[in-house]
Design a protein around this motif. Structure first.
Motif, PDB file in Angstrom:
ATOM      1  N   PRO A   1       0.677  -1.135   0.073  1.00 16.52           N
ATOM      2  CA  PRO A   1       0.050   0.290   0.091  1.00 16.52           C
ATOM      3  C   PRO A   1       0.993   1.099  -0.177  1.00 16.52           C
ATOM      4  N   ALA A   2       2.126   1.571   1.044  1.00 13.73           N
ATOM      5  CA  ALA A   2       2.942   2.349   0.990  1.00 13.73           C
ATOM      6  C   ALA A   2       3.174   2.623  -1.096  1.00 13.73           C
ATOM      7  N   CYS A   3       3.409   1.795  -1.230  1.00 19.67           N
ATOM      8  CA  CYS A   3       4.537   1.983  -2.571  1.00 19.67           C
ATOM      9  C   CYS A   3       3.149   2.142  -3.631  1.00 19.67           C
ATOM     10  N   ALA A   4       2.130   1.823  -3.057  1.00 18.45           N
ATOM     11  CA  ALA A   4       0.903   2.299  -4.625  1.00 18.45           C
ATOM     12  C   ALA A   4       0.514   3.616  -3.887  1.00 18.45           C
ATOM     13  N   ASP A   5       0.776   4.144  -3.108  1.00 21.98           N
ATOM     14  CA  ASP A   5       0.491   5.601  -2.607  1.00 21.98           C
ATOM     15  C   ASP A   5       1.889   6.323  -2.823  1.00 21.98           C
ATOM     16  N   MET A   6       3.389   5.900  -3.064  1.00 23.14           N
ATOM     17  CA  MET A   6       3.910   6.662  -3.847  1.00 23.14           C
ATOM     18  C   MET A   6       4.416   6.512  -5.277  1.00 23.14           C
ATOM     19  N   TYR A   7       3.570   5.526  -5.552  1.00 24.19           N
ATOM     20  CA  TYR A   7       3.546   5.728  -7.189  1.00 24.19           C
ATOM     21  C   TYR A   7       2.709   5.986  -7.698  1.00 24.19           C
ATOM     22  N   SER A   8       1.451   6.634  -6.747  1.00 17.72           N
ATOM     23  CA  SER A   8       0.208   7.786  -7.513  1.00 17.72           C
ATOM     24  C   SER A   8       0.970   8.988  -7.488  1.00 17.72           C
ATOM     25  N   ALA A   9       1.783   9.286  -5.744  1.00 20.51           N
ATOM     26  CA  ALA A   9       2.145  11.216  -6.002  1.00 20.51           C
ATOM     27  C   ALA A   9       3.343  11.410  -7.144  1.00 20.51           C
ATOM     28  N   MET A  10       4.025  10.139  -8.012  1.00 22.29           N
ATOM     29  CA  MET A  10       5.339  10.265  -8.711  1.00 22.29           C
ATOM     30  C   MET A  10       4.526  10.873 -10.064  1.00 22.29           C
ATOM     31  N   GLN A  11       3.260   9.964 -10.252  1.00 23.22           N
ATOM     32  CA  GLN A  11       2.868  10.095 -11.357  1.00 23.22           C
ATOM     33  C   GLN A  11       1.937  11.560 -11.346  1.00 23.22           C
ATOM     34  N   GLU A  12       1.908  12.031  -9.972  1.00 20.49           N
ATOM     35  CA  GLU A  12       1.137  13.636  -9.820  1.00 20.49           C
ATOM     36  C   GLU A  12       1.638  14.251 -10.472  1.00 20.49           C
ATOM     37  N   VAL A  13       3.116  14.266  -9.681  1.00 20.05           N
ATOM     38  CA  VAL A  13       4.035  15.241  -9.612  1.00 20.05           C
ATOM     39  C   VAL A  13       4.554  15.573 -11.364  1.00 20.05           C
TER      40      VAL A  13
END
Length: 90
Positions: free
Chosen positions: A29-41
């Motif tokens: 779940p933490a990796c998924a959150d980071m992945y989503s954040a990187m896509q947003e950035v």
């Protein structure tokens, strides 16, 4: 989950113990959150095409013809007929 789909996966070969497997699973779940954040950035998005090859009119018509061909084959050669003799299929 792509890393789980590789040949052998993380639980084969050199081995992954229960504690490592639990840690990996609980980190997803933490990796998924980071992945989503990187896509947003980066203003990028992982998308797929709107059309799948399986849903085209040609493919559906071809599948329908194949199904009818198989059905006709089975109707003319009933695999579940009343013949009670024992036969090999090999």
């Amino acid at each position: 989950m792509r890393s789980m789909e590789s040949v052998g996966g993380p639980t084969r070969g050199m081995g992954m113990g229960d504690s490592q497997r639990s840690q990996w699973l609980l980190s997803r779940p933490a990796c998924a959150d980071m992945y989503s954040a990187m896509q947003e950035v980066t203003s990028s998005e992982n998308t797929t095409s709107g059309q799948h090859a399986e849903s085209s009119q040609f493919r559906m018509r071809s599948d329908d013809e194949d199904m009818r061909s198989l059905l006709n084959f089975l109707l003319s050669r009933d695999p579940f007929g009343c013949d009670e003799t024992l036969r090999g299929i090999g």
